[in-house]
Every structure is written in structure tokens, then in C-alpha cells.
Design a protein around this motif. Sequence first.
Motif, PDB file in Angstrom:
ATOM      1  N   GLY A 148      11.744  77.925  29.959  1.00 16.67           N
ATOM      2  CA  GLY A 148      10.690  77.802  30.772  1.00 16.67           C
ATOM      3  C   GLY A 148      10.100  79.088  31.057  1.00 16.67           C
ATOM      4  O   GLY A 148      10.537  80.091  30.566  1.00 16.67           O
ATOM      5  N   ASN A 149       9.221  79.227  32.085  1.00 20.09           N
ATOM      6  CA  ASN A 149       8.858  80.497  32.619  1.00 20.09           C
ATOM      7  C   ASN A 149       9.326  80.771  33.946  1.00 20.09           C
ATOM      8  O   ASN A 149       9.687  79.975  34.827  1.00 20.09           O
ATOM      9  CB  ASN A 149       7.401  80.472  32.719  1.00 20.09           C
ATOM     10  CG  ASN A 149       6.462  80.424  31.492  1.00 20.09           C
ATOM     11  OD1 ASN A 149       7.415  80.249  30.204  1.00 20.09           O
ATOM     12  ND2 ASN A 149       5.329  80.514  31.386  1.00 20.09           N
ATOM     13  N   TRP A 150       9.595  82.030  34.283  1.00 19.47           N
ATOM     14  CA  TRP A 150       9.677  82.603  35.653  1.00 19.47           C
ATOM     15  C   TRP A 150       8.181  82.626  36.283  1.00 19.47           C
ATOM     16  O   TRP A 150       7.560  82.891  35.535  1.00 19.47           O
ATOM     17  CB  TRP A 150      10.295  84.125  35.580  1.00 19.47           C
ATOM     18  CG  TRP A 150      11.551  84.130  34.889  1.00 19.47           C
ATOM     19  CD1 TRP A 150      12.000  84.751  33.899  1.00 19.47           C
ATOM     20  CD2 TRP A 150      12.939  83.790  35.656  1.00 19.47           C
ATOM     21  NE1 TRP A 150      13.428  84.535  33.373  1.00 19.47           N
ATOM     22  CE2 TRP A 150      14.006  84.067  34.951  1.00 19.47           C
ATOM     23  CE3 TRP A 150      13.337  83.240  36.897  1.00 19.47           C
ATOM     24  CZ2 TRP A 150      15.445  83.790  35.169  1.00 19.47           C
ATOM     25  CZ3 TRP A 150      14.728  83.106  37.278  1.00 19.47           C
ATOM     26  CH2 TRP A 150      15.573  83.478  36.336  1.00 19.47           C
ATOM     27  N   GLY A 151       8.529  82.445  37.428  1.00 20.07           N
ATOM     28  CA  GLY A 151       7.255  82.339  38.403  1.00 20.07           C
ATOM     29  C   GLY A 151       6.820  83.781  38.549  1.00 20.07           C
ATOM     30  O   GLY A 151       7.694  84.886  38.492  1.00 20.07           O
ATOM     31  N   SER A 152       5.720  84.203  38.912  1.00 25.66           N
ATOM     32  CA  SER A 152       5.241  85.835  39.193  1.00 25.66           C
ATOM     33  C   SER A 152       5.666  86.134  40.313  1.00 25.66           C
ATOM     34  O   SER A 152       6.060  85.438  41.424  1.00 25.66           O
ATOM     35  CB  SER A 152       3.761  85.818  38.947  1.00 25.66           C
ATOM     36  OG  SER A 152       3.054  85.102  40.177  1.00 25.66           O
ATOM     37  N   GLN A 153       5.866  87.427  40.417  1.00 24.00           N
ATOM     38  CA  GLN A 153       6.362  88.126  41.945  1.00 24.00           C
ATOM     39  C   GLN A 153       5.108  89.041  42.343  1.00 24.00           C
ATOM     40  O   GLN A 153       4.732  89.963  41.474  1.00 24.00           O
ATOM     41  CB  GLN A 153       7.668  88.822  41.441  1.00 24.00           C
ATOM     42  CG  GLN A 153       8.873  88.030  40.814  1.00 24.00           C
ATOM     43  CD  GLN A 153       9.334  87.097  41.877  1.00 24.00           C
ATOM     44  OE1 GLN A 153       9.549  87.416  43.169  1.00 24.00           O
ATOM     45  NE2 GLN A 153       9.676  85.842  41.591  1.00 24.00           N
ATOM     46  N   SER A 154       4.927  88.732  43.460  1.00 23.14           N
ATOM     47  CA  SER A 154       3.607  89.574  43.883  1.00 23.14           C
ATOM     48  C   SER A 154       4.133  90.872  44.407  1.00 23.14           C
ATOM     49  O   SER A 154       3.273  91.817  44.234  1.00 23.14           O
ATOM     50  CB  SER A 154       3.066  89.066  45.300  1.00 23.14           C
ATOM     51  OG  SER A 154       4.305  88.858  46.304  1.00 23.14           O
ATOM     52  N   SER A 155       5.413  91.178  44.546  1.00 20.58           N
ATOM     53  CA  SER A 155       5.962  92.600  44.838  1.00 20.58           C
ATOM     54  C   SER A 155       7.308  92.617  44.499  1.00 20.58           C
ATOM     55  O   SER A 155       8.068  92.106  45.195  1.00 20.58           O
ATOM     56  CB  SER A 155       5.764  93.230  46.318  1.00 20.58           C
ATOM     57  OG  SER A 155       5.947  94.342  46.369  1.00 20.58           O
ATOM     58  N   ALA A 156       7.747  93.346  43.549  1.00 18.34           N
ATOM     59  CA  ALA A 156       9.053  93.672  43.386  1.00 18.34           C
ATOM     60  C   ALA A 156       9.243  94.798  42.434  1.00 18.34           C
ATOM     61  O   ALA A 156       8.336  95.455  42.127  1.00 18.34           O
ATOM     62  CB  ALA A 156       9.512  92.279  42.131  1.00 18.34           C
ATOM     63  N   LYS A 157      10.677  95.404  42.530  1.00 16.79           N
ATOM     64  CA  LYS A 157      10.586  96.602  41.822  1.00 16.79           C
ATOM     65  C   LYS A 157      10.465  96.628  40.246  1.00 16.79           C
ATOM     66  O   LYS A 157      10.960  95.464  39.654  1.00 16.79           O
ATOM     67  CB  LYS A 157      12.190  97.130  41.887  1.00 16.79           C
ATOM     68  CG  LYS A 157      12.177  97.630  43.421  1.00 16.79           C
ATOM     69  CD  LYS A 157      13.451  98.294  44.038  1.00 16.79           C
ATOM     70  CE  LYS A 157      13.786  98.858  45.214  1.00 16.79           C
ATOM     71  NZ  LYS A 157      14.915  99.391  45.911  1.00 16.79           N
ATOM     72  N   ILE A 158      10.070  97.300  39.614  1.00 19.64           N
ATOM     73  CA  ILE A 158       9.491  97.210  38.258  1.00 19.64           C
ATOM     74  C   ILE A 158      11.111  97.197  37.304  1.00 19.64           C
ATOM     75  O   ILE A 158      10.841  96.252  36.262  1.00 19.64           O
ATOM     76  CB  ILE A 158       8.602  98.354  37.604  1.00 19.64           C
ATOM     77  CG1 ILE A 158       8.167  98.041  36.295  1.00 19.64           C
ATOM     78  CG2 ILE A 158       9.524  99.685  37.624  1.00 19.64           C
ATOM     79  CD1 ILE A 158       7.167  99.212  36.008  1.00 19.64           C
TER      80      ILE A 158
END
Length: 418
Positions: A148-158
Motif C-alpha cells: 500500500g501507500n504511506w500517507g503524506s506528512q505535512s512536516s517531517a525531517k527529510i
Amino acid sequence: MSELRPRGGRRAPEPTIARHGRLRPPGPVATILKFLAAGLAVVLVSGAAVVGYAVWDIASSVKPGVALIGETEGPAPDIGAIEGGVNMLLVGSDSGEGDPAYGRRGEHLNDVTILLHISADHTNATVVSFPRDLFVRIPSCPKVDGSGNWGSQSSAKINVALSYGGLACVVETVKEVTGLDIPFAAKIEFNGVIEMSNAIGGVTVCVASAIHDGQIGLDLAAGPQTLKGWNALMFLRSRYGVNGGTDLARISNQQVFMSALVRQVKARETLTDPIKVYGLAKAAVDNMEVSNSLRNPLTLASIALALKDIPAENIQLIQYPSRFGNSNGQGGVLPIQDAADKLFAAIAADLPVQITGSTGPGASLDPNATTPPADPSATGAPSDPATPPLANVVPLPSTITGQSSAQQTCSEGQTYRP
């Protein structure tokens, strides 16, 4: 001058997929990636038996490729420099995967994330290092196991992008940050750095003040130091042993190493030694995971040939502009967005850039340099009189730090005892 566009309006970059090659004689190239790419071409001059063994051994070592999101396979290049511009992402992982001496950490982090841009006319290159603690948006990425897919993260360390969706997710994240298309990517583990530094015989760097990093066990006295194997890796990893003890200082310290490597390879004609070339190529393919677009050895060689004649002063080593800050209660670094927009607009427009800021906290100008900067306030070394000046050069904001590969710099060390 070409029109510059900010990141908000994504602009298609110059063509980056290999097409028809331009024949050029082999020669030394500028970075670790070039060693891998040029290996087979140089080995070909050393005898039929060696050629047969080297080609078989290296080709049989190539691991399955990684499919990038939306990737389409372009035509195989001819033997010669790749046509047009190139955007390539190099990821360094500290997981310890495949490195018994270091041990597996159970983490898969892209603690080194570097974007290489080669101009379409092959006169200049820009190398951008992204801080591992940079807060960015991470887009939705397919899971590596296909579940499946991971959900997007609005702000996380690269540096968590690799753990979410592997190399392809790091590429998608950097594409989102920069607005650039990135068709080529590779990931290297710690042991790859060790083996490749051994194969070249070490890299000599200038250490302005001693480095004593008790966290990783690195001790280097002030003065010239030839780094290979474990010491080379620890030098690149050192954070607390570099002035200020920050990830931003570590990047400028890494640029000291990279610029020394460029000058050394060009000065010593390293790639005319078939044994060194074979060792470098073998070490790279044994320890790298590449995108499908890079699995063809001719593609790697064609990118190397595009780099080989770029003068060191036209290879700019840049740190992504950022400042210390917080996001979601975490400490890290935040983008300096206006400066970043100017940088990537210039790259998207395929224009050369000029660094006007400092070398960064982990590095300083070498006072004993044989060719000091003509302007002490600038970080770029003067051009070789034989090198034609570049047109339409874009001066970058002073908040962007870095150096040219021709500039001789030294590491600013400190003592850290945990």
C-alpha cells in the motif's frame, strides 16, 4: 538571461534522459559517482583478458534496480557523454545494512541527501546538500513491500523519507522540495564509502583545528590528513567534532572532503590506473542500490563523460539554505524559502550559479592555499585563465553557503567528549 521561476510554478528542466552521446576521450572525473561511471571505459585499455574479467565481474555484481515513481525507460545511450542536462540524487544511508563491522541499527535513514545537476552544455555543475534535520513535506509514497501507500506528512525531517518508501520516496520528496524532475538516483551504505576511499588510496584534507569527536571515536590532529577507510567515513559522519556541533557544520565539513577529492582526482590522473579504476567500480556496484535508469553501465559512463571536462571552479558545492527552528514540537532546521526558490529557479533554468555567502561553520579558507580567492569576501576561487567565463551566472543570496571545488578549504574542528 533566461527567465527564473520560483518553486511554486514547477518548470520542466532540461532533458535529463540519455539520448545520443557525443564522443569524447576518457579522462579523470570529479566525484565518487564518476568513478563508478567511468570504470569500464578505462579498464578497456588494459588488455582483453582483464576486460573480459572486469566486465563479467562488475556486471554480475549489479543489484536489481529501484523503480522510481512514474519512471519511463529511455533509449540506451551511445558510448560518449550523455546529451543534455542531468539531475541525479545520491543518498547515503547509515543503517549499517550489509556492513558487519558497523552493525545494523534497525533504522533506514537518508542522513546524506545530495542533488547533482549537470548543465545541458556540460560547462558547469551544481551539487546541493540537504540537511538531515530539514523539515519538509513528504508526499504519499508506496511502501517498499508493495502493501500500500504511506500517507503524506505535512512536516517531517527529510531523512525519514528513506524509511517510508525507500529510494523512490526520497526522490519524490526532493522533487517536491525543489520542483525539479530527477530521473536518476543511487543509495550507498557506510561500507561503500570505506571501500571506495580505500580504492583511491585516500583523500588528503586540511584540518585547521584538531577534531576530537568522542561520540564516534574520531581524533585528527591539525594539519594535512590523508583519510581512507574507517577514518574517511568517520570524518564524513562527524558532527560533534566540527565547529558548533551541528548538522549544518557537518555539511560544510563534508564539502571540504568533496572539494579535495575533486582536485585530487584531476591532479593525480587517478583514472589512468586500471587497478584503481576497477577497485572503485567494484566497490561502488557492490555497495550501491540504483534506480532502473542507472542500471545500464553505458548510462553511468555517459554521465561520467559529461562531468569529466568541467573545471573544478565550475563545480559549486552548495548547502540548502536553512535556519534553526521548530516544527510540531521538534527541533531541527527550516527552509529559508526565498533563497531556496532563487537557487532552484536557476537550476531549473539551467543557469550557472555563484556563491556569495560563507563556506559555512565547519570550514574555513586555507591560509596556505596556492591560489587564494581574488576577492576575500567571496568564497569562489578565481577561474583558471584557460577556462572560458560562464555566461548568465546567477549570484545566490548570501544566506546560501558553500564553495567551489577549486577552492581550498580546511575543516574547523573542536573537542567533544560525551
